[in-house]
Design a protein around this motif. Structure first.
Motif, PDB file in Angstrom:
ATOM      1  N   ASP A   8      25.719  51.114  -7.455  1.00 45.14           N
ATOM      2  CA  ASP A   8      26.009  51.097  -6.097  1.00 45.14           C
ATOM      3  C   ASP A   8      26.707  52.372  -5.652  1.00 45.14           C
ATOM      4  O   ASP A   8      26.805  52.906  -4.512  1.00 45.14           O
ATOM      5  CB  ASP A   8      27.239  50.002  -5.825  1.00 45.14           C
ATOM      6  CG  ASP A   8      26.498  48.784  -6.020  1.00 45.14           C
ATOM      7  OD1 ASP A   8      25.238  48.497  -5.909  1.00 45.14           O
ATOM      8  OD2 ASP A   8      27.247  47.674  -6.308  1.00 45.14           O
ATOM      9  N   TYR A   9      27.532  53.205  -6.576  1.00 44.34           N
ATOM     10  CA  TYR A   9      28.057  54.471  -6.137  1.00 44.34           C
ATOM     11  C   TYR A   9      27.550  55.836  -6.850  1.00 44.34           C
ATOM     12  O   TYR A   9      28.235  56.655  -6.314  1.00 44.34           O
ATOM     13  CB  TYR A   9      29.508  54.290  -6.628  1.00 44.34           C
ATOM     14  CG  TYR A   9      30.361  53.076  -6.052  1.00 44.34           C
ATOM     15  CD1 TYR A   9      30.938  53.288  -4.574  1.00 44.34           C
ATOM     16  CD2 TYR A   9      30.447  51.773  -6.342  1.00 44.34           C
ATOM     17  CE1 TYR A   9      31.587  52.283  -3.825  1.00 44.34           C
ATOM     18  CE2 TYR A   9      30.871  50.841  -5.762  1.00 44.34           C
ATOM     19  CZ  TYR A   9      31.544  50.957  -4.357  1.00 44.34           C
ATOM     20  OH  TYR A   9      32.215  49.814  -4.022  1.00 44.34           O
ATOM     21  N   PHE A  10      26.568  55.578  -7.456  1.00 43.50           N
ATOM     22  CA  PHE A  10      26.264  57.088  -8.140  1.00 43.50           C
ATOM     23  C   PHE A  10      24.898  57.052  -7.636  1.00 43.50           C
ATOM     24  O   PHE A  10      24.038  56.511  -7.443  1.00 43.50           O
ATOM     25  CB  PHE A  10      26.315  56.538  -9.790  1.00 43.50           C
ATOM     26  CG  PHE A  10      27.241  56.867 -10.303  1.00 43.50           C
ATOM     27  CD1 PHE A  10      27.862  58.026 -11.054  1.00 43.50           C
ATOM     28  CD2 PHE A  10      28.492  55.937 -10.362  1.00 43.50           C
ATOM     29  CE1 PHE A  10      29.263  57.988 -11.485  1.00 43.50           C
ATOM     30  CE2 PHE A  10      29.483  55.874 -11.022  1.00 43.50           C
ATOM     31  CZ  PHE A  10      30.015  57.257 -11.719  1.00 43.50           C
ATOM     32  N   ASP A  11      24.577  58.369  -7.117  1.00 47.06           N
ATOM     33  CA  ASP A  11      23.321  59.006  -6.855  1.00 47.06           C
ATOM     34  C   ASP A  11      22.415  58.792  -8.062  1.00 47.06           C
ATOM     35  O   ASP A  11      22.712  58.996  -9.175  1.00 47.06           O
ATOM     36  CB  ASP A  11      23.383  60.429  -6.357  1.00 47.06           C
ATOM     37  CG  ASP A  11      24.220  60.537  -5.178  1.00 47.06           C
ATOM     38  OD1 ASP A  11      24.172  59.554  -4.602  1.00 47.06           O
ATOM     39  OD2 ASP A  11      24.853  61.587  -5.071  1.00 47.06           O
ATOM     40  N   GLU A  12      20.976  58.535  -7.684  1.00 51.43           N
ATOM     41  CA  GLU A  12      20.052  58.479  -8.701  1.00 51.43           C
ATOM     42  C   GLU A  12      19.766  59.884  -9.351  1.00 51.43           C
ATOM     43  O   GLU A  12      19.515  59.948 -10.398  1.00 51.43           O
ATOM     44  CB  GLU A  12      18.735  57.950  -8.124  1.00 51.43           C
ATOM     45  CG  GLU A  12      17.624  57.447  -9.004  1.00 51.43           C
ATOM     46  CD  GLU A  12      16.428  57.018  -8.328  1.00 51.43           C
ATOM     47  OE1 GLU A  12      15.536  56.569  -9.039  1.00 51.43           O
ATOM     48  OE2 GLU A  12      16.435  56.610  -7.091  1.00 51.43           O
ATOM     49  N   HIS A  13      20.043  60.862  -8.666  1.00 54.28           N
ATOM     50  CA  HIS A  13      19.630  62.124  -9.128  1.00 54.28           C
ATOM     51  C   HIS A  13      20.666  63.096  -8.703  1.00 54.28           C
ATOM     52  O   HIS A  13      21.379  62.932  -7.524  1.00 54.28           O
ATOM     53  CB  HIS A  13      18.035  62.520  -8.642  1.00 54.28           C
ATOM     54  CG  HIS A  13      17.100  61.821  -9.105  1.00 54.28           C
ATOM     55  ND1 HIS A  13      16.440  61.751 -10.308  1.00 54.28           N
ATOM     56  CD2 HIS A  13      16.351  61.143  -8.111  1.00 54.28           C
ATOM     57  CE1 HIS A  13      15.686  60.779 -10.330  1.00 54.28           C
ATOM     58  NE2 HIS A  13      15.378  60.377  -9.116  1.00 54.28           N
ATOM     59  N   GLU A  14      20.792  64.324  -9.354  1.00 50.36           N
ATOM     60  CA  GLU A  14      21.884  65.261  -8.977  1.00 50.36           C
ATOM     61  C   GLU A  14      21.417  65.861  -8.065  1.00 50.36           C
ATOM     62  O   GLU A  14      20.088  66.277  -8.086  1.00 50.36           O
ATOM     63  CB  GLU A  14      22.190  66.141 -10.075  1.00 50.36           C
ATOM     64  CG  GLU A  14      23.153  66.873  -9.933  1.00 50.36           C
ATOM     65  CD  GLU A  14      23.787  67.973 -11.243  1.00 50.36           C
ATOM     66  OE1 GLU A  14      24.516  68.875 -11.328  1.00 50.36           O
ATOM     67  OE2 GLU A  14      22.915  67.565 -12.478  1.00 50.36           O
ATOM     68  N   ALA A  15      22.030  66.369  -7.243  1.00 54.49           N
ATOM     69  CA  ALA A  15      21.641  67.234  -5.726  1.00 54.49           C
ATOM     70  C   ALA A  15      21.206  68.666  -6.325  1.00 54.49           C
ATOM     71  O   ALA A  15      21.620  69.084  -7.460  1.00 54.49           O
ATOM     72  CB  ALA A  15      22.778  67.481  -4.898  1.00 54.49           C
ATOM     73  N   PRO A  16      19.990  69.102  -5.691  1.00 55.25           N
ATOM     74  CA  PRO A  16      19.394  70.219  -6.427  1.00 55.25           C
ATOM     75  C   PRO A  16      20.248  71.442  -6.114  1.00 55.25           C
ATOM     76  O   PRO A  16      21.176  71.355  -5.074  1.00 55.25           O
ATOM     77  CB  PRO A  16      18.199  70.357  -5.170  1.00 55.25           C
ATOM     78  CG  PRO A  16      17.829  68.951  -4.587  1.00 55.25           C
ATOM     79  CD  PRO A  16      19.222  68.462  -4.815  1.00 55.25           C
TER      80      PRO A  16
END
Length: 212
Positions: free
Chosen positions: A10-18
């Motif tokens: 619910d709170y973590f992004d699926e991928h790290e921001a570029p």
């Protein structure tokens, strides 16, 4: 586990921001200008940076003299800067140092900025755990001794760092460190040459004595 699967989903992004969205893009814009790409905003990036990031990078390159303020094209200085795989700020230092015949020293300065710190870290201030083999109360005594030793080590570390600080600028402080390092390396090299020369002299005398 530190957190539950529900929190993770619910709170973590699926991928790290570029990285292009999280760091300055001065080097990216400079490289694109060097390849003849003038309109950076219209380039089809897989993940396009924000217009503010492109504008900030362009203004930085203009201030460094890498991009012409009027035509927005790369300058001869910028072409030289683009050939170095470092930040444009450092690349400008290297290009100008080469023109003024002091590249050897500026390379050392740029390398010092690439490192997070030129000095060993201060001793850890965390207290040690009691030794289970100590007698009752002995662990506390050892903790106090350890704390005193660590405090003394931290004081020596802080005193050693003050030796290399400069009241006017951190840059001048780094210059002191780099100059001291280069001086020490030069002395070691000279001592090594003298040692080798002495060995050759002794060896020559020994061979002459054997022949006689």
């Amino acid at each position: 586990r530190v957190f539950s699967s529900a929190v993770f989903n619910d709170y973590f992004d699926e991928h790290e921001a570029p990285e292009i969205l999280t760091s300055p893009i001065d080097s990216t814009v400079l490289s694109m200008k060097a390849m003849g790409i003038q309109n950076i905003a219209r380039f089809p990036f897989p993940t396009p940076p924000s217009p503010d990031a492109i504008d900030a990078a362009t203004k930085t390159l203009e201030a460094l003299g890498a991009v012409d303020r009027t035509t927005a094209k790369i300058t001869p200085l910028g072409e030289g800067m683009a050939s170095f795989p470092v930040s444009p700020r450092f690349a400008r230092m290297l290009v100008l140092a080469n023109q003024h015949h002091c590249l050897r020293y500026v390379i050392s300065m740029v390398a010092s900025f690439a490192a997070e710190s030129l000095f060993l870290p201060a001793p850890s201030s965390s207290s040690s755990t009691d030794d289970p083999n100590d007698t009752e109360g002995g662990g506390e005594v050892m903790d106090e001794k350890e704390k005193r030793k660590r405090n003394q080590a931290k004081s020596k570390h802080a005193l050693a760092l003050r030796r290399w600080q400069h009241p006017c600028s951190d840059l001048l402080g780094r210059m002191k460190v780099v100059a001291a390092y280069l001086w020490e390396m030069k002395n070691k090299k000279n001592k090594s040459k003298q040692k080798n020369k002495s060995k050759k002299t002794i060896g020559g005398r020994a061979r002459a004595f054997e022949q006689n």
